[in-house]
Design a protein around this motif. Structure first.
Motif, PDB file in Angstrom:
ATOM      1  N   SER A   1       0.847  -1.211   0.000  1.00 25.03           N
ATOM      2  CA  SER A   1       0.000   0.000   0.000  1.00 25.03           C
ATOM      3  C   SER A   1       0.873   1.247   0.000  1.00 25.03           C
TER       4      SER A   1
ATOM      5  N   ARG B   1      -7.083  -1.649   4.067  1.00 31.39           N
ATOM      6  CA  ARG B   1      -6.553  -1.514   2.698  1.00 31.39           C
ATOM      7  C   ARG B   1      -7.499  -0.691   1.836  1.00 31.39           C
TER       8      ARG B   1
ATOM      9  N   GLU C   1      -8.243  -5.980   8.115  1.00 27.77           N
ATOM     10  CA  GLU C   1      -7.202  -5.717   7.100  1.00 27.77           C
ATOM     11  C   GLU C   1      -7.829  -5.192   5.805  1.00 27.77           C
TER      12      GLU C   1
ATOM     13  N   ASN D   1      -6.268   2.636  -0.011  1.00 26.58           N
ATOM     14  CA  ASN D   1      -6.406   2.703  -1.480  1.00 26.58           C
ATOM     15  C   ASN D   1      -7.316   3.829  -1.944  1.00 26.58           C
TER      16      ASN D   1
END
Ligand code: DC
Length: 229
Positions: A101, A181, A177, A185
């Protein structure tokens, strides 16, 4: 653009089923399939292999200039090569997943990957999946699909996949998680994950893989209500 086969851009969050769906759609159409996440993962692996901190922008920039990333297709799907070595399995490891990431948010990395992706797709006849394919890499793609699903179903799918491989991670950890993410993002400054205005959303929450593939093929063939522009 006329005279070449279409580009099909498939974007969406982690775990929406992009890779498997995109690969199957490409097989059905005899198009090339490109998983762009694997490219970001390969650069990240190169960064880690060189002992560079994934947050160190200058260090990462040096690596991305020299990383040689190549993609090949065999009967197992896309194989990813980093500096001549097949790293297709290694790039899925947790250390890479945790660092990607940060690395993929950097301008130098995005510029280089976007350039490589445009080279791969310029002839058309390609299904490319990622986060910014319909918005940044190919804003003029003939077909743009935004594949989505609830975080809960995405965590559940991932849980089943990992449990089948013998991993011992809990569903709640995976859900956390996935949400983190998604946050990283969608919030990043450059090329954040978002649906292109002219993309068609396919919500896979209640769809099987077969149904997802069929839905996209119908859109491409212009037989889907939403696909009739
Ligand atoms: O799809 P994936 O989980 O393998 O992608 C790995 C990472 O790369 C993910 O954190 C998002 C990022 N990525 C991106 O920023 N742009 C893309 N076109 C594809 C992936």
């Amino acid at each position: 653009m006329r005279g070449r086969k279409p580009i099909i851009a498939i974007d969406g969050p982690v775990g929406a089923g992009k890779s498997t769906t995109a690969r199957r759609v490409a097989e059905e159409l005899c198009y090339l399939y490109v998983d762009t996440g694997a490219m970001y993962r390969a650069v990240t692996l190169d960064v880690l292999d060189h002992g560079i901190d994934p947050e160190d922008e200058i260090g990462v920039e040096d690596i991305v200039c020299s990383s040689k990333i190549e993609l090949m297709i065999d009967d197992r799907g896309q194989r990813t090569f980093l500096n001549g070595k097949d790293v297709s399995e290694r790039i899925r490891d947790r250390d890479v997943t945790k660092a990607v990431s940060s690395v993929s948010a950097m301008k130098a990395v995005r510029d280089r990957m976007t350039e490589l992706q445009r080279e791969l797709g310029f002839k058309g006849g390609i299904v490319m999946e990622g986060r910014d394919i319909g918005t940044v890499v190919f804003p003029d793609a003939e077909f743009k699909i935004y594949l989505d699903a609830s975080p809960e179903i995405r965590a559940q799918r991932r849980y089943e996949e990992l449990s089948a491989k013998g991993a011992t991670i809990t569903y709640n950890k995976l859900l956390d998680e996935i949400k983190e993410r998604d946050r990283l993002n969608t919030m990043r400054e450059i090329a954040p994950l978002r649906k292109a205005e002219d993309a068609i959303t396919v919500d896979t929450t209640n769809l099987t893989l077969e149904e997802q593939v069929r839905e996209i093929l119908l859109i491409v063939k212009g037989e889907n209500e939403a696909g009739k522009k």
